[in-house]
Design a protein around this motif. Structure first.
Motif, mmCIF file in Angstrom:
data_model
loop_
_atom_site.group_PDB
_atom_site.id
_atom_site.type_symbol
_atom_site.label_atom_id
_atom_site.label_comp_id
_atom_site.label_asym_id
_atom_site.label_seq_id
_atom_site.Cartn_x
_atom_site.Cartn_y
_atom_site.Cartn_z
ATOM 1 N N HIS A 103 10.596 11.648 25.622
ATOM 2 C CA HIS A 103 9.264 13.379 25.166
ATOM 3 C C HIS A 103 9.606 13.734 26.030
ATOM 4 O O HIS A 103 9.417 14.788 26.485
ATOM 5 C CB HIS A 103 8.621 11.650 25.575
ATOM 6 C CG HIS A 103 7.719 11.265 24.096
ATOM 7 N ND1 HIS A 103 7.576 11.946 23.138
ATOM 8 C CD2 HIS A 103 8.051 10.007 24.132
ATOM 9 C CE1 HIS A 103 7.166 11.331 22.183
ATOM 10 N NE2 HIS A 103 7.943 9.658 22.354
ATOM 11 N N GLU A 124 -3.698 13.525 30.577
ATOM 12 C CA GLU A 124 -3.913 14.774 29.245
ATOM 13 C C GLU A 124 -2.310 15.490 29.325
ATOM 14 O O GLU A 124 -1.459 16.349 27.911
ATOM 15 C CB GLU A 124 -4.887 16.372 29.418
ATOM 16 C CG GLU A 124 -5.769 15.942 29.702
ATOM 17 C CD GLU A 124 -6.353 14.768 27.702
ATOM 18 O OE1 GLU A 124 -5.705 15.535 27.175
ATOM 19 O OE2 GLU A 124 -6.819 14.241 27.816
ATOM 20 N N LYS A 127 -0.078 13.007 27.323
ATOM 21 C CA LYS A 127 -0.631 12.665 26.019
ATOM 22 C C LYS A 127 -0.053 13.929 25.794
ATOM 23 O O LYS A 127 0.742 13.254 24.377
ATOM 24 C CB LYS A 127 -2.134 13.161 26.178
ATOM 25 C CG LYS A 127 -3.367 11.232 26.561
ATOM 26 C CD LYS A 127 -4.891 11.659 26.204
ATOM 27 C CE LYS A 127 -4.912 10.693 26.652
ATOM 28 N NZ LYS A 127 -6.524 11.083 26.431
ATOM 29 N N LYS A 128 -0.267 14.912 25.600
ATOM 30 C CA LYS A 128 -0.003 16.170 24.936
ATOM 31 C C LYS A 128 1.737 15.931 24.382
ATOM 32 O O LYS A 128 2.302 16.609 23.620
ATOM 33 C CB LYS A 128 0.200 17.160 26.231
ATOM 34 C CG LYS A 128 -1.125 18.107 25.888
ATOM 35 C CD LYS A 128 -0.885 18.814 26.169
ATOM 36 C CE LYS A 128 -2.836 19.426 25.911
ATOM 37 N NZ LYS A 128 -2.960 20.568 27.437
ATOM 38 N N GLY A 130 3.526 12.780 24.121
ATOM 39 C CA GLY A 130 3.723 11.639 23.034
ATOM 40 C C GLY A 130 3.679 10.544 24.604
ATOM 41 O O GLY A 130 3.993 9.604 23.440
ATOM 42 N N VAL A 131 3.219 10.334 25.467
ATOM 43 C CA VAL A 131 2.628 9.127 25.869
ATOM 44 C C VAL A 131 1.709 9.179 25.622
ATOM 45 O O VAL A 131 0.679 9.407 25.992
ATOM 46 C CB VAL A 131 2.987 9.368 27.785
ATOM 47 C CG1 VAL A 131 2.835 7.965 28.471
ATOM 48 C CG2 VAL A 131 3.821 9.601 27.824
ATOM 49 N N ARG A 132 1.077 7.748 25.308
ATOM 50 C CA ARG A 132 -0.116 7.882 24.266
ATOM 51 C C ARG A 132 -0.777 6.618 25.155
ATOM 52 O O ARG A 132 -2.063 6.219 25.140
ATOM 53 C CB ARG A 132 -0.127 7.854 22.956
ATOM 54 C CG ARG A 132 0.005 8.871 22.175
ATOM 55 C CD ARG A 132 -0.584 10.168 21.942
ATOM 56 N NE ARG A 132 0.032 11.007 21.095
ATOM 57 C CZ ARG A 132 0.134 12.148 20.822
ATOM 58 N NH1 ARG A 132 -0.348 12.662 22.247
ATOM 59 N NH2 ARG A 132 0.462 13.095 20.413
ATOM 60 N N LYS A 133 -0.290 5.342 25.084
ATOM 61 C CA LYS A 133 -0.718 4.397 25.565
ATOM 62 C C LYS A 133 -1.493 4.538 27.306
ATOM 63 O O LYS A 133 -0.353 4.925 28.108
ATOM 64 C CB LYS A 133 0.119 3.320 26.152
ATOM 65 C CG LYS A 133 0.727 2.904 23.982
ATOM 66 C CD LYS A 133 1.609 2.085 24.440
ATOM 67 C CE LYS A 133 1.935 1.249 22.704
ATOM 68 N NZ LYS A 133 2.298 0.034 22.778
ATOM 69 N N GLN A 137 0.831 5.993 30.639
ATOM 70 C CA GLN A 137 0.290 6.672 31.421
ATOM 71 C C GLN A 137 -0.182 6.423 32.899
ATOM 72 O O GLN A 137 0.452 6.938 33.991
ATOM 73 C CB GLN A 137 -0.977 7.532 31.037
ATOM 74 C CG GLN A 137 -0.906 8.097 29.772
ATOM 75 C CD GLN A 137 -1.872 8.281 28.964
ATOM 76 O OE1 GLN A 137 -2.988 7.956 29.286
ATOM 77 N NE2 GLN A 137 -1.762 8.630 27.500
#
Length: 186
Positions: A103, A124, A127-128, A130-133, A137
């Motif tokens: 990512h 944000e 998140k964009k 691909g780091v969702r958790k 983060q």
């Protein structure tokens, strides 16, 4: 795939070759296991009986070879994708987040100078990427802040960029901090 049990194999053989129960039973014994479970599918059995429709003995003689002892194609396992050996890969690995390396690399954040900069990556942006958790983060942001404050990444053996780039980065950080403090005074 529906495999016929021994009783159904006998019945299917008797449909193809009526009146030959003993041969049908021998046929069924050759393509079922000791518990009577079928080792060949209904489609395979039908195709076999159709192939030998004119020769009952050939159907029996070739049953095991054609239906059970089939040579299986061995497919080599697909190797996992190779992750390039950039600073970010080693750094994320040390944090237990190696799975996020691609990512960062995909966003051209592969070296120390790319990641450890002001302003740090926002939630944000992560998140964009691909780091969702949320935990991942937080860990990434906390570690970037620690490195900005002079913390050691523990990766001295990994290429971090040129000394010149590092000194330019430190100088730029000092200038940015001075400008920010002057804006606050105004």
């Amino acid at each position: 795939m529906q495999c016929l049990d021994r009783r159904r194999v006998v019945n299917r053989f008797l449909q193809a070759f009526p009146g030959n129960f003993h041969t049908a039973f021998d046929f069924a014994m050759s393509i079922t296991d000791e518990m009577g479970r079928g080792l060949a599918s209904r489609i395979q059995i039908n195709a076999h009986l159709k192939k030998y429709a004119d020769d009952m003995q050939a159907a029996l003689d070739n049953a095991r070879k054609d239906l059970v002892e089939v040579k299986r194609i061995v497919v080599a396992p697909v190797p996992p994708p190779k992750i390039p050996n950039f600073w970010v890969t080693q750094w994320l690995n040390s944090l237990g987040l190696k799975h996020l390396s691609m990512h960062f690399i995909g966003q051209s954040l592969s070296h120390y100078e790319d990641v450890v900069v002001e302003p740090i990556l926002e939630v944000e942006e992560l998140k964009k990427m691909g780091v969702r958790k949320v935990g991942d983060q937080r860990k990434i942001r906390r570690e970037i802040k620690r490195l900005l404050d002079g913390g050691d990444d523990g990766l001295k053996h990994v290429y971090r960029g040129s000394k010149e780039a590092k000194s330019m980065f430190k100088a730029a950080s000092v200038v940015t901090a001075l400008l920010d403090s002057n804006k606050a005074k105004l």
